[in-house]
Motif scaffolding. Structure first.
Motif, mmCIF file in Angstrom:
data_model
loop_
_atom_site.group_PDB
_atom_site.id
_atom_site.type_symbol
_atom_site.label_atom_id
_atom_site.label_comp_id
_atom_site.label_asym_id
_atom_site.label_seq_id
_atom_site.Cartn_x
_atom_site.Cartn_y
_atom_site.Cartn_z
ATOM 1 N N ASN A 304 0.770 -1.226 0.012
ATOM 2 C CA ASN A 304 0.055 0.063 0.002
ATOM 3 C C ASN A 304 0.764 1.248 -0.001
ATOM 4 O OD1 ASN A 304 -2.307 -1.377 -0.090
ATOM 5 N ND2 ASN A 304 -2.664 -1.449 2.104
ATOM 6 N N ALA A 305 2.008 1.050 0.107
ATOM 7 C CA ALA A 305 3.039 2.502 0.349
ATOM 8 C C ALA A 305 3.881 2.613 -0.979
ATOM 9 C CB ALA A 305 3.797 2.302 1.502
ATOM 10 N N VAL A 306 3.724 1.280 -1.834
ATOM 11 C CA VAL A 306 4.428 1.401 -3.333
ATOM 12 C C VAL A 306 3.868 2.629 -3.972
ATOM 13 C CG1 VAL A 306 5.132 0.178 -4.940
ATOM 14 C CG2 VAL A 306 5.294 -0.946 -2.774
ATOM 15 N N GLY A 307 2.581 2.501 -4.251
ATOM 16 C CA GLY A 307 2.150 3.651 -5.140
ATOM 17 C C GLY A 307 2.433 4.954 -4.627
ATOM 18 N N PRO A 308 2.108 5.461 -3.649
ATOM 19 C CA PRO A 308 2.632 6.963 -3.168
ATOM 20 C C PRO A 308 4.097 7.239 -3.517
ATOM 21 C CG PRO A 308 1.086 5.817 -1.393
ATOM 22 C CD PRO A 308 1.436 4.760 -2.362
ATOM 23 N N THR A 352 10.146 0.623 -15.164
ATOM 24 C CA THR A 352 9.968 -0.951 -14.859
ATOM 25 C C THR A 352 9.089 -1.355 -13.406
ATOM 26 O OG1 THR A 352 12.369 -1.238 -15.629
ATOM 27 C CG2 THR A 352 11.393 -2.794 -14.238
ATOM 28 N N HIS A 353 9.531 -0.488 -12.502
ATOM 29 C CA HIS A 353 8.584 -0.882 -11.390
ATOM 30 C C HIS A 353 7.264 -0.354 -11.444
ATOM 31 C CE1 HIS A 353 11.893 -2.756 -9.227
ATOM 32 N NE2 HIS A 353 12.703 -1.844 -9.718
ATOM 33 N N THR A 354 6.959 0.646 -12.073
ATOM 34 C CA THR A 354 5.428 0.995 -12.295
ATOM 35 C C THR A 354 4.869 -0.018 -12.932
ATOM 36 O OG1 THR A 354 6.145 3.235 -12.371
ATOM 37 C CG2 THR A 354 3.888 2.844 -13.186
ATOM 38 N N THR A 355 5.457 -0.678 -14.035
ATOM 39 C CA THR A 355 4.867 -1.966 -14.692
ATOM 40 C C THR A 355 4.461 -3.039 -13.831
ATOM 41 O OG1 THR A 355 6.254 -1.249 -16.566
ATOM 42 C CG2 THR A 355 5.038 -3.227 -16.778
ATOM 43 N N VAL A 356 5.696 -3.439 -12.964
ATOM 44 C CA VAL A 356 5.639 -4.645 -12.077
ATOM 45 C C VAL A 356 4.740 -4.361 -10.980
ATOM 46 C CG1 VAL A 356 6.960 -5.957 -10.373
ATOM 47 C CG2 VAL A 356 8.095 -5.000 -12.399
ATOM 48 N N ALA A 357 4.549 -3.111 -10.729
ATOM 49 C CA ALA A 357 3.525 -2.740 -9.535
ATOM 50 C C ALA A 357 1.978 -2.938 -10.043
ATOM 51 C CB ALA A 357 3.679 -1.333 -8.812
#
Length: 600
Positions: A304-308, A352-357
């Motif tokens: 839940n803290a990854v998006g922000p 990359t991490h936006t795609t993975v998330a």
């Protein structure tokens, strides 16, 4: 074949170099360097050109030890995966099979060699060699004798036991270790003891040792025996590690079962992380290590803290790129150009991490996932009464949910309740066999032997006492700015990590009653350190504690230990070693054995 070759050479891609691995308090790079040197020396013993044929189980781990460009310098001309049937056309002086000591691999190698000899070779005399990692096995040599190929090859061992996944994480990459122990095969315990003995040859003797659980005690006994056999020769190195904590996975069977809710844990649950890289849909492989600044920040966060965090990073990066409009003088422009490569890397990493998330989010927003999560949390909080048949589990079976997920829930209820009532136990067994087929009967028996799915002995569940004494359940956890390790499962703090925390404060002696509630013996011991003394450059340096999990550790537990190391008031830094990295699914799978109908 070309495809197989390029696939393999990818496993042996650029890896963290020695300096990067040595950035932690314990010089993990030096530990790897020993294995790397032994591997190259072994290859150099085979004169002439070499083709390496790899057991699939070793391509990932050995790829962390030596990259392909380095192997080419030692006359390695091609690499292939070990597969049944004939070998690809080879024109090299040596064919080197690099394999785990397993009988299936021996049968494949014997088949390869026989077909090659039948084919008459390529006109060039080719020598065959087998390199066993980490050591030769008498059983395997016997199998080669029975197959009639033992005379055609030489056998040697490559004693690489620990593979560095990161600066603070070492794995033996033995995914079947826990299942093997349950079946009575204690080879992996011997390997673990050897790994720790070899580790101390590089990092110095570890003065204090704590352990809990039967397997942990067996590993320690083997270490003591090995020390006696070397006539007590001490490594002449200043100790880098203060304390070793040996934990048997059987002491805490709860923590592998609930869904991990950290970024890294969820990637592992959804896609599987193999040797510091994850394979995403459409065959895209993403390397995951602390070398990448963004990943180092994201991996331990609750999802839940990854998006922000990602959106904050995106704003920073676009603000940095905007600076180019403000650069007026030559000097300012030069400063901007100097920063550009770093900004481009950060931008790529962010993409990359936006795609993975997004891929992870898609899965965790499904109704099935949320229903399971709610059920897990109610079992852990004690809401799901131990004696109650969970209708929700039956609903999952009716919607043909993956059996592994279903078994995780049933096992979680069984472990938390210290066993299920006989009637409930039978109901669940019937549900599994009728919904998924009777071929899973053996798996249910294996889970019982492993202590995961058992009938109650009528005693009060120890979990209810442990939950209060160790504070395993936390309500209202702040997932954005956590203050406690419970954030890794949102409500539950891993029992194993709570035990590790107690080593330093208040000390295991003061929680003897808690330790007695858990299976297996607990022990404390000291080892004589030579005249060097502990290597503390500055007063106030943190203590280094090596936590060794015999039977596997989840990425959520790793995240919890890293979280503790990073706390300002903490006086301890944790280094983690394990037989392998597990998730609830791989843990259950390692204990599964599907019965196949005999072929008539």
């Amino acid at each position: 074949q070309e495809e197989a070759f390029s696939e393999l050479s990818f496993s042996f891609r650029n890896i963290m170099n020695q300096a990067q691995l040595n950035m932690g308090r314990v010089k993990v790079g030096d530990i790897r360097e020993v294995g790397r040197q032994e591997f190259l020396d072994l290859l150099d013993q085979f004169t002439g050109t070499k083709v390496l044929v790899w057991d699939q189980a070793l391509t990932g781990p050995m790829g962390l030890v030596a990259e392909y460009s380095l192997l080419k310098e030692h006359e390695v001309v091609k690499m292939f995966p070990l597969t049944p049937g004939p070998l690809p056309p080879i024109s090299a002086d040596n064919v080197v099979f690099i394999t785990r000591p397993s009988l299936t691999c021996m049968d494949t190698i014997a088949d390869n060699i026989k077909q090659e000899e039948r084919r008459g070779g390529s006109g060039v005399k080719t020598d065959f060699h087998i390199v066993f990692v980490p050591r030769k096995s008498l059983l395997c040599e016997k199998r080669l004798v029975q197959a009639g190929v033992f005379g055609s090859l030489t056998c040697s061992s490559l004693p690489v036991y620990l593979f560095p996944l990161d600066t603070d994480l070492l794995s033996m990459e033995l995914p079947t270790a826990y299942g093997d122990m349950v079946c009575g095969d204690l080879t992996s315990l011997h390997y673990a003891a050897t790994a720790l003995t070899r580790l101390q040859a590089v990092t110095g003797v570890i003065p204090r040792i704590y352990g809990k659980g039967t397997a942990a005690a067996q590993v320690f006994d083997l270490m003591v025996r090995m020390k006696r056999e070397t006539c007590g020769q001490e490594p002449q190195v200043r100790p880098q590690i203060d304390t070793l904590v040996l934990l048997d996975r059987a002491v805490d069977l709860i923590s592998p079962l609930p869904t991990q809710l950290t970024y890294e844990g969820l990637i592992d649950e959804m896609f599987g992380i193999q040797c510091a890289s994850a394979r995403l849909p459409e065959d895209k492989t993403v390397p995951l290590s602390s070398q990448e600044e963004l990943y180092q920040e994201l991996r331990g966060l609750n999802f839940n803290a990854v998006g922000p965090t990602l959106s904050r990073k995106a704003k920073n990066i676009s603000a940095q790129f905007e600076e180019r409009h403000e650069a007026r003088t030559v000097r300012e422009i030069k400063q901007f150009v100097d920063k550009l490569p770093g900004m481009q890397t950060a931008k790529l990493s962010l993409a990359t991490h936006t795609t993975v998330a997004e891929l992870v989010k898609e899965k965790i927003d499904s109704e099935e996932f949320l229903a399971m999560l709610e059920l897990e949390q109610s079992i852990l909080s004690g809401g799901a009464d131990g004696g109650r048949y969970l209708e929700e589990v039956e609903d999952l079976a009716c919607t043909a949910a993956p059996l592994c997920r279903l078994l995780r829930l049933i096992c979680l209820q069984s472990v938390v309740s210290s066993g299920l009532k006989p009637k409930l136990y039978d109901q669940y067994r019937r549900l599994v066999l009728q919904s998924y087929g009777h071929s899973w009967l053996l798996t249910l028996d294996q889970l019982s032997s492993a202590g995961l799915l058992v009938q109650t002995a009528g005693t009060r569940p120890s979990y209810s006492i442990l939950r209060k004494r160790l504070g395993l359940i936390m309500d209202n956890v702040d997932e954005q700015n956590p203050a406690d390790i419970a954030y890794v499962h949102s409500v539950y703090a891993p029992l194993s990590v709570r035990l590790v925390m107690q080593v330093e404060n208040p000390g295991w002696r003061n929680i003897r009653d808690v330790l007695d509630l858990l299976p297996g013996p607990s022990f404390e011991d000291t080892q004589q350190v030579g005249t060097q003394g502990i290597n503390r450059d500055r007063a106030g340096d943190k203590k280094v504690v090596l936590v060794f999990f015999v039977g596997g550790i989840t990425m959520a537990e790793v995240a919890a230990l890293r979280f503790l190391s990073q706390q300002e008031e903490s006086n301890v830094e944790y280094l983690v070693a394990t037989t392998s990295i597990i998730t609830g699914n791989t843990f259950i799978e390692s204990l599964s054995a599907k019965l196949e109908a005999p072929a008539f």
